[in-house]
Scaffold this motif. Structure first.
Motif, mmCIF file in Angstrom:
data_model
loop_
_atom_site.group_PDB
_atom_site.id
_atom_site.type_symbol
_atom_site.label_atom_id
_atom_site.label_comp_id
_atom_site.label_asym_id
_atom_site.label_seq_id
_atom_site.Cartn_x
_atom_site.Cartn_y
_atom_site.Cartn_z
ATOM 1 N N VAL A 48 -21.456 87.559 -68.050
ATOM 2 C CA VAL A 48 -20.758 86.819 -67.008
ATOM 3 C C VAL A 48 -20.473 85.402 -67.499
ATOM 4 C CG1 VAL A 48 -20.817 86.091 -64.602
ATOM 5 C CG2 VAL A 48 -21.976 88.195 -65.289
ATOM 6 N N MET A 49 -19.229 85.152 -67.860
ATOM 7 C CA MET A 49 -18.804 83.840 -68.336
ATOM 8 C C MET A 49 -17.288 83.779 -68.241
ATOM 9 S SD MET A 49 -19.783 81.902 -71.927
ATOM 10 C CE MET A 49 -21.536 82.100 -71.603
ATOM 11 N N HIS A 50 -16.754 82.594 -68.003
ATOM 12 C CA HIS A 50 -15.317 82.455 -67.807
ATOM 13 C C HIS A 50 -14.541 82.344 -69.101
ATOM 14 C CE1 HIS A 50 -11.531 80.259 -67.078
ATOM 15 N NE2 HIS A 50 -11.471 81.023 -65.996
ATOM 16 N N ASP A 51 -14.936 81.421 -69.970
ATOM 17 C CA ASP A 51 -14.170 81.150 -71.179
ATOM 18 C C ASP A 51 -14.408 82.227 -72.234
ATOM 19 O OD1 ASP A 51 -13.761 78.882 -69.690
ATOM 20 O OD2 ASP A 51 -14.713 77.502 -71.100
ATOM 21 N N THR A 52 -13.560 82.231 -73.247
ATOM 22 C CA THR A 52 -13.766 83.174 -74.360
ATOM 23 C C THR A 52 -14.856 82.701 -75.304
ATOM 24 O OG1 THR A 52 -12.011 82.096 -75.626
ATOM 25 C CG2 THR A 52 -11.390 84.011 -74.306
ATOM 26 N N ASP A 53 -15.179 81.411 -75.248
ATOM 27 C CA ASP A 53 -16.278 80.894 -76.067
ATOM 28 C C ASP A 53 -17.324 80.252 -75.167
ATOM 29 O OD1 ASP A 53 -15.617 78.032 -75.626
ATOM 30 O OD2 ASP A 53 -13.875 78.481 -76.856
ATOM 31 N N VAL A 54 -18.468 79.915 -75.753
ATOM 32 C CA VAL A 54 -19.599 79.416 -74.968
ATOM 33 C C VAL A 54 -19.669 77.894 -74.923
ATOM 34 C CG1 VAL A 54 -20.917 81.490 -75.553
ATOM 35 C CG2 VAL A 54 -21.204 79.418 -76.943
ATOM 36 N N ASP A 55 -18.742 77.219 -75.582
ATOM 37 C CA ASP A 55 -18.858 75.779 -75.804
ATOM 38 C C ASP A 55 -18.927 74.951 -74.525
ATOM 39 O OD1 ASP A 55 -17.707 77.181 -78.095
ATOM 40 O OD2 ASP A 55 -17.490 75.215 -79.028
ATOM 41 N N ARG A 56 -18.074 75.238 -73.549
ATOM 42 C CA ARG A 56 -17.979 74.386 -72.362
ATOM 43 C C ARG A 56 -19.153 74.557 -71.410
ATOM 44 N NH1 ARG A 56 -16.166 75.074 -67.217
ATOM 45 N NH2 ARG A 56 -15.443 77.201 -67.663
ATOM 46 N N THR A 57 -19.662 75.766 -71.266
ATOM 47 C CA THR A 57 -20.641 76.031 -70.212
ATOM 48 C C THR A 57 -22.069 76.233 -70.699
ATOM 49 O OG1 THR A 57 -20.056 78.379 -70.275
ATOM 50 C CG2 THR A 57 -18.908 77.002 -68.663
ATOM 51 N N THR A 58 -22.292 76.170 -72.010
ATOM 52 C CA THR A 58 -23.657 76.299 -72.529
ATOM 53 C C THR A 58 -23.901 75.239 -73.607
ATOM 54 O OG1 THR A 58 -23.312 77.751 -74.460
ATOM 55 C CG2 THR A 58 -23.346 78.814 -72.298
ATOM 56 N N ASP A 59 -25.107 75.253 -74.148
ATOM 57 C CA ASP A 59 -25.439 74.328 -75.239
ATOM 58 C C ASP A 59 -25.152 74.943 -76.606
ATOM 59 O OD1 ASP A 59 -27.419 76.257 -75.117
ATOM 60 O OD2 ASP A 59 -29.080 74.850 -75.328
ATOM 61 N N GLY A 60 -24.409 76.048 -76.625
ATOM 62 C CA GLY A 60 -24.064 76.700 -77.884
ATOM 63 C C GLY A 60 -22.607 76.487 -78.247
ATOM 64 N N THR A 61 -22.199 77.112 -79.339
ATOM 65 C CA THR A 61 -20.802 77.059 -79.773
ATOM 66 C C THR A 61 -20.379 78.436 -80.271
ATOM 67 O OG1 THR A 61 -21.422 76.422 -82.030
ATOM 68 C CG2 THR A 61 -20.940 74.641 -80.489
ATOM 69 N N GLY A 62 -19.076 78.685 -80.222
ATOM 70 C CA GLY A 62 -18.539 79.916 -80.782
ATOM 71 C C GLY A 62 -18.098 80.918 -79.731
ATOM 72 N N PRO A 63 -17.359 81.937 -80.174
ATOM 73 C CA PRO A 63 -16.828 82.944 -79.250
ATOM 74 C C PRO A 63 -17.904 83.901 -78.740
ATOM 75 C CG PRO A 63 -16.248 83.500 -81.503
ATOM 76 C CD PRO A 63 -16.886 82.154 -81.556
ATOM 77 N N ILE A 64 -17.748 84.320 -77.476
ATOM 78 C CA ILE A 64 -18.667 85.300 -76.894
ATOM 79 C C ILE A 64 -18.653 86.596 -77.701
ATOM 80 C CG2 ILE A 64 -19.110 86.736 -74.864
ATOM 81 C CD1 ILE A 64 -17.804 84.510 -73.193
ATOM 82 N N ALA A 65 -17.466 87.019 -78.102
ATOM 83 C CA ALA A 65 -17.324 88.290 -78.819
ATOM 84 C C ALA A 65 -18.009 88.289 -80.173
ATOM 85 C CB ALA A 65 -15.847 88.624 -78.990
ATOM 86 N N GLY A 66 -18.354 87.107 -80.670
ATOM 87 C CA GLY A 66 -19.028 87.007 -81.957
ATOM 88 C C GLY A 66 -20.537 86.933 -81.843
ATOM 89 N N LYS A 67 -21.071 87.018 -80.616
ATOM 90 C CA LYS A 67 -22.506 86.887 -80.407
ATOM 91 C C LYS A 67 -23.079 88.121 -79.725
ATOM 92 C CE LYS A 67 -22.228 81.837 -79.841
ATOM 93 N NZ LYS A 67 -22.879 81.537 -81.124
ATOM 94 N N THR A 68 -24.288 88.484 -80.101
ATOM 95 C CA THR A 68 -24.986 89.577 -79.440
ATOM 96 C C THR A 68 -25.539 89.078 -78.104
ATOM 97 O OG1 THR A 68 -27.132 89.033 -80.411
ATOM 98 C CG2 THR A 68 -25.684 90.525 -81.666
ATOM 99 N N LEU A 69 -25.937 90.013 -77.267
ATOM 100 C CA LEU A 69 -26.525 89.626 -75.993
ATOM 101 C C LEU A 69 -27.781 88.794 -76.215
ATOM 102 C CD1 LEU A 69 -26.627 89.718 -72.939
ATOM 103 C CD2 LEU A 69 -27.828 91.923 -73.113
ATOM 104 N N GLU A 70 -28.583 89.157 -77.188
ATOM 105 C CA GLU A 70 -29.804 88.391 -77.484
ATOM 106 C C GLU A 70 -29.466 86.945 -77.846
ATOM 107 O OE1 GLU A 70 -33.799 88.556 -80.347
ATOM 108 O OE2 GLU A 70 -32.192 90.034 -80.584
ATOM 109 N N GLU A 71 -28.411 86.761 -78.627
ATOM 110 C CA GLU A 71 -28.002 85.405 -79.003
ATOM 111 C C GLU A 71 -27.482 84.631 -77.787
ATOM 112 O OE1 GLU A 71 -26.620 86.071 -83.638
ATOM 113 O OE2 GLU A 71 -25.253 86.656 -82.022
#
Length: 227
Positions: A48-71
């Motif tokens: 559950v996230m709006h953007d295609t990457d995690v940069d704006r809404t989390t303390d991480g960086t990079g695309p959601i599709a490039g990360k596992t659920l654990e990450e």
């Protein structure tokens, strides 16, 4: 006819968007339904996230599709909240949900959950993408679907009908009486977004809309000012 108030990503005006904290707050505030956004993680989880990457809404960086659920789980999504998966939201709140899907792949994953958990009566599936709506309707007979549009004309009605949608979710700033009349003639429900002021709320009601998506739980409550 009841006027529905739908919590945008929960109550993103006061809580971290698309988090369990935000969804629970929306339900506790008495909103009629909760809107959320879905993407697929690298390993196929419906996150559950709006953007295609995690940069704006989390303390991480990079695309959601490039990360596992654990990450994704390791990230802070605001106030210590973690990025939820769709199934967690289903268990955390009882309110009806409007699940926005970002592509056809996410549509197929969501369709599987809807069938497995018999959620046709609880979840309305929305998208900006006509093909995602059409695919969902094909995979889950009887599911309610909504086509979303930000910049649009009366053609949005024809697109919605062609995709099999029963609702259009339209940018309130661009909504005209002509579009409303065309949608009504096609027997479509109309939801306005994002309605965060009393001015926009009055417009939504004057146009006879079926409801409004808002960032703030105060919108629509008698005697309570909108933000």
């Amino acid at each position: 006819m009841n006027f529905l108030t739908i919590g945008h990503r929960g109550v993103m005006g006061v809580e971290p968007e698309n988090t369990l904290r935000s969804f629970v707050a929306a339900e506790e505030a008495g909103l009629d339904a909760i809107e959320l956004d879905l993407h697929l993680s690298k390993d196929g989880a419906l996150v559950v996230m709006h953007d295609t990457d995690v940069d704006r809404t989390t303390d991480g960086t990079g695309p959601i599709a490039g990360k596992t659920l654990e990450e994704l789980r390791a990230l802070d999504a605001g106030r210590g909240e973690r990025v939820p998966v769709f199934e967690e939201v289903l268990d955390a709140v009882r309110a009806p949900l409007q699940a926005e899907i970002k592509d056809v792949a996410a549509a197929r994953a969501l369709a599987a959950v809807l069938r497995e958990r018999d959620l046709v009566g609880r979840v309305e599936v929305s998208s900006f993408h006509d093909e995602a709506i059409a695919e969902t309707a094909r995979l889950v007979p009887g599911v309610r679907t909504a086509l979303i549009a930000s910049r649009y004309g009366t053609d949005i009605v024809d697109r919605a009908v062609a995709a099999g949608a029963g609702t259009v979710c339209l940018n309130i700033r661009r909504l005209t009486l002509e579009v409303v009349e065309r949608a009504r003639a096609a027997e479509l429900r109309i939801i306005g977004w994002v309605v965060n002021t009393q001015e926009h709320l009055r417009l939504a009601r004057a146009l006879g809309l079926d409801g409004a998506t808002t960032d703030y739980p105060e919108v629509g409550r008698p005697g309570r000012p909108a933000a």
